[in-house]
Write a protein that holds these residues in place. Structure first.
Motif, PDB file in Angstrom:
ATOM      1  N   ASP A  85      -9.345 148.776  39.156  1.00  0.00           N
ATOM      2  CA  ASP A  85      -8.081 149.363  38.731  1.00  0.00           C
ATOM      3  C   ASP A  85      -7.016 149.198  39.800  1.00  0.00           C
ATOM      4  O   ASP A  85      -7.306 149.243  40.995  1.00  0.00           O
ATOM      5  CB  ASP A  85      -8.247 150.856  38.438  1.00  0.00           C
ATOM      6  N   ILE A  86      -5.764 149.046  39.336  1.00  0.00           N
ATOM      7  CA  ILE A  86      -4.609 148.988  40.224  1.00  0.00           C
ATOM      8  C   ILE A  86      -3.625 150.034  39.738  1.00  0.00           C
ATOM      9  O   ILE A  86      -3.333 150.111  38.543  1.00  0.00           O
ATOM     10  CB  ILE A  86      -3.946 147.601  40.197  1.00  0.00           C
ATOM     11  N   GLN A  87      -3.115 150.836  40.659  1.00  0.00           N
ATOM     12  CA  GLN A  87      -2.080 151.806  40.336  1.00  0.00           C
ATOM     13  C   GLN A  87      -0.863 151.523  41.206  1.00  0.00           C
ATOM     14  O   GLN A  87      -0.977 151.455  42.427  1.00  0.00           O
ATOM     15  CB  GLN A  87      -2.553 153.235  40.594  1.00  0.00           C
ATOM     16  N   ILE A  88       0.280 151.356  40.556  1.00  0.00           N
ATOM     17  CA  ILE A  88       1.531 151.125  41.278  1.00  0.00           C
ATOM     18  C   ILE A  88       2.447 152.298  40.953  1.00  0.00           C
ATOM     19  O   ILE A  88       2.737 152.553  39.776  1.00  0.00           O
ATOM     20  CB  ILE A  88       2.186 149.792  40.862  1.00  0.00           C
ATOM     21  N   SER A  89       2.889 152.998  41.982  1.00  0.00           N
ATOM     22  CA  SER A  89       3.713 154.182  41.754  1.00  0.00           C
ATOM     23  C   SER A  89       5.080 153.780  41.207  1.00  0.00           C
ATOM     24  O   SER A  89       5.577 152.680  41.457  1.00  0.00           O
ATOM     25  CB  SER A  89       3.882 154.983  43.046  1.00  0.00           C
ATOM     26  N   MET A  90       5.672 154.706  40.458  1.00  0.00           N
ATOM     27  CA  MET A  90       7.004 154.467  39.912  1.00  0.00           C
ATOM     28  C   MET A  90       8.029 154.317  41.036  1.00  0.00           C
ATOM     29  O   MET A  90       8.968 153.550  40.928  1.00  0.00           O
ATOM     30  CB  MET A  90       7.407 155.611  38.978  1.00  0.00           C
ATOM     31  N   GLU A  91       7.810 155.046  42.122  1.00  0.00           N
ATOM     32  CA  GLU A  91       8.706 154.947  43.267  1.00  0.00           C
ATOM     33  C   GLU A  91       8.682 153.536  43.856  1.00  0.00           C
ATOM     34  O   GLU A  91       9.716 152.997  44.242  1.00  0.00           O
ATOM     35  CB  GLU A  91       8.297 155.972  44.320  1.00  0.00           C
ATOM     36  N   THR A  92       7.501 152.912  43.889  1.00  0.00           N
ATOM     37  CA  THR A  92       7.392 151.549  44.390  1.00  0.00           C
ATOM     38  C   THR A  92       8.170 150.587  43.505  1.00  0.00           C
ATOM     39  O   THR A  92       8.907 149.723  44.000  1.00  0.00           O
ATOM     40  CB  THR A  92       5.911 151.119  44.452  1.00  0.00           C
ATOM     41  N   ILE A  93       8.039 150.748  42.196  1.00  0.00           N
ATOM     42  CA  ILE A  93       8.752 149.868  41.270  1.00  0.00           C
ATOM     43  C   ILE A  93      10.261 150.085  41.385  1.00  0.00           C
ATOM     44  O   ILE A  93      11.042 149.129  41.352  1.00  0.00           O
ATOM     45  CB  ILE A  93       8.245 150.081  39.832  1.00  0.00           C
ATOM     46  N   GLU A  94      10.683 151.340  41.554  1.00  0.00           N
ATOM     47  CA  GLU A  94      12.111 151.616  41.760  1.00  0.00           C
ATOM     48  C   GLU A  94      12.615 150.928  43.023  1.00  0.00           C
ATOM     49  O   GLU A  94      13.687 150.323  43.027  1.00  0.00           O
ATOM     50  CB  GLU A  94      12.356 153.122  41.849  1.00  0.00           C
ATOM     51  N   ASN A  95      11.850 151.036  44.101  1.00  0.00           N
ATOM     52  CA  ASN A  95      12.263 150.411  45.361  1.00  0.00           C
ATOM     53  C   ASN A  95      12.295 148.892  45.254  1.00  0.00           C
ATOM     54  O   ASN A  95      13.175 148.249  45.824  1.00  0.00           O
ATOM     55  CB  ASN A  95      11.356 150.858  46.499  1.00  0.00           C
ATOM     56  N   LEU A  96      11.350 148.309  44.530  1.00  0.00           N
ATOM     57  CA  LEU A  96      11.363 146.859  44.332  1.00  0.00           C
ATOM     58  C   LEU A  96      12.600 146.432  43.545  1.00  0.00           C
ATOM     59  O   LEU A  96      13.237 145.421  43.858  1.00  0.00           O
ATOM     60  CB  LEU A  96      10.095 146.410  43.597  1.00  0.00           C
ATOM     61  N   SER A  97      12.949 147.200  42.521  1.00  0.00           N
ATOM     62  CA  SER A  97      14.132 146.845  41.727  1.00  0.00           C
ATOM     63  C   SER A  97      15.410 147.002  42.548  1.00  0.00           C
ATOM     64  O   SER A  97      16.332 146.197  42.432  1.00  0.00           O
ATOM     65  CB  SER A  97      14.187 147.662  40.443  1.00  0.00           C
ATOM     66  N   LEU A  98      15.464 148.022  43.397  1.00  0.00           N
ATOM     67  CA  LEU A  98      16.632 148.195  44.265  1.00  0.00           C
ATOM     68  C   LEU A  98      16.730 147.069  45.293  1.00  0.00           C
ATOM     69  O   LEU A  98      17.833 146.599  45.605  1.00  0.00           O
ATOM     70  CB  LEU A  98      16.572 149.549  44.973  1.00  0.00           C
ATOM     71  N   LYS A  99      15.596 146.652  45.790  1.00  0.00           N
ATOM     72  CA  LYS A  99      15.573 145.552  46.759  1.00  0.00           C
ATOM     73  C   LYS A  99      16.099 144.275  46.116  1.00  0.00           C
ATOM     74  O   LYS A  99      16.913 143.555  46.710  1.00  0.00           O
ATOM     75  CB  LYS A  99      14.142 145.341  47.271  1.00  0.00           C
ATOM     76  N   ALA A 100      15.660 143.989  44.899  1.00  0.00           N
ATOM     77  CA  ALA A 100      16.108 142.785  44.209  1.00  0.00           C
ATOM     78  C   ALA A 100      17.595 142.859  43.870  1.00  0.00           C
ATOM     79  O   ALA A 100      18.331 141.885  44.048  1.00  0.00           O
ATOM     80  CB  ALA A 100      15.294 142.579  42.937  1.00  0.00           C
ATOM     81  N   ALA A 101      18.047 144.011  43.400  1.00  0.00           N
ATOM     82  CA  ALA A 101      19.465 144.155  43.047  1.00  0.00           C
ATOM     83  C   ALA A 101      20.341 144.107  44.287  1.00  0.00           C
ATOM     84  O   ALA A 101      21.473 143.615  44.238  1.00  0.00           O
ATOM     85  CB  ALA A 101      19.682 145.463  42.297  1.00  0.00           C
ATOM     86  N   GLY A 102      19.833 144.600  45.407  1.00  0.00           N
ATOM     87  CA  GLY A 102      20.593 144.586  46.649  1.00  0.00           C
ATOM     88  C   GLY A 102      20.827 143.190  47.201  1.00  0.00           C
ATOM     89  O   GLY A 102      21.703 142.990  48.041  1.00  0.00           O
ATOM     90  N   ARG A 103      20.074 142.217  46.743  1.00  0.00           N
ATOM     91  CA  ARG A 103      20.255 140.836  47.183  1.00  0.00           C
ATOM     92  C   ARG A 103      21.497 140.185  46.569  1.00  0.00           C
ATOM     93  O   ARG A 103      21.956 139.159  47.050  1.00  0.00           O
ATOM     94  CB  ARG A 103      19.035 140.001  46.805  1.00  0.00           C
ATOM     95  N   VAL A 104      22.007 140.778  45.522  1.00  0.00           N
ATOM     96  CA  VAL A 104      23.176 140.214  44.843  1.00  0.00           C
ATOM     97  C   VAL A 104      24.430 140.670  45.576  1.00  0.00           C
ATOM     98  O   VAL A 104      24.661 141.866  45.758  1.00  0.00           O
ATOM     99  CB  VAL A 104      23.217 140.656  43.360  1.00  0.00           C
ATOM    100  N   LYS A 105      25.248 139.700  45.970  1.00  0.00           N
ATOM    101  CA  LYS A 105      26.464 139.999  46.712  1.00  0.00           C
ATOM    102  C   LYS A 105      27.514 140.575  45.763  1.00  0.00           C
ATOM    103  O   LYS A 105      27.737 140.052  44.678  1.00  0.00           O
ATOM    104  CB  LYS A 105      26.999 138.727  47.366  1.00  0.00           C
ATOM    105  N   GLY A 106      28.128 141.684  46.176  1.00  0.00           N
ATOM    106  CA  GLY A 106      29.201 142.275  45.391  1.00  0.00           C
ATOM    107  C   GLY A 106      28.836 143.576  44.715  1.00  0.00           C
ATOM    108  O   GLY A 106      29.675 144.188  44.067  1.00  0.00           O
TER     109      GLY A 106
END
Length: 179
Positions: A85-106
């Motif tokens: 089994d693998i469990q990924i916390s919702m906080e981890t997924i939120e942080n990953l999405s913020l990291k990806a969105a933060g790469r976009v300039k502007g």
């Protein structure tokens, strides 16, 4: 379904306790007498015992609900692989999405919310833009970056990425002084 039934029971319980409290206040203040409230006590005793038993059962049910841990709210996304089994916390997924969105300039001042649906993850990104870039291009790039990064990193399908532009930042205006 259980939550709806519990809410209905809580409503009935609240109304019953309210009526009993009002009757007790009226009896204790002398506004009503016992005969005004219940004219035939002998006939009312079985009904009162049944009502008291129901209220006791409802009290026990609500006491149990208040003590138990809520297992229905998922604080993680669970996956089963051939190795375990693998469990990924919702906080981890939120942080990953913020990291990806933060790469976009502007875009800046990002916030993220995640919901899990049958189709996959539903990601909501909220941000503030600088106003110097095309909003359709900027939001499209945020959606693409977040979708690809989260899906590749976690292995969980991303069904939807919504972007909400909350505001526009104002660049500080500097006046040059010529001396």
């Amino acid at each position: 379904m259980a939550k709806i039934v519990d809410r209905l029971l809580l409503f009935i319980y609240s109304i019953s306790i309210g009526v009993l409290s009002a009757a007790a206040i009226l009896l204790l203040t002398g506004v009503l007498s016992e005969d005004d409230l219940v004219p035939d006590w002998d006939a009312a005793v079985p009904f009162l015992i049944a009502a008291a038993a129901v209220l006791l059962l409802l009290s026990l049910r609500f006491f149990y609900i208040s003590l138990r841990r809520d297992r229905t709210s998922s604080l993680s996304v669970d996956q089963r692989t051939e190795y375990g089994d693998i469990q990924i916390s919702m906080e981890t997924i939120e942080n990953l999405s913020l990291k990806a969105a933060g790469r976009v300039k502007g875009i800046r001042d990002l916030k993220s919310r995640i919901r899990v649906s049958q189709a996959g993850l539903e990601i909501m990104i909220r941000g503030v833009v600088d106003g110097e870039h095309s909003l359709p291009l900027l939001t499209g790039e945020v959606q693409r970056q977040v979708h690809e990064f989260v899906q590749e990193t976690t292995g969980i399908p991303v069904a939807d990425v919504s972007v909400y532009i909350a505001n526009l930042t104002q660049a500080p205006s500097f006046k040059s002084r010529v001396e």
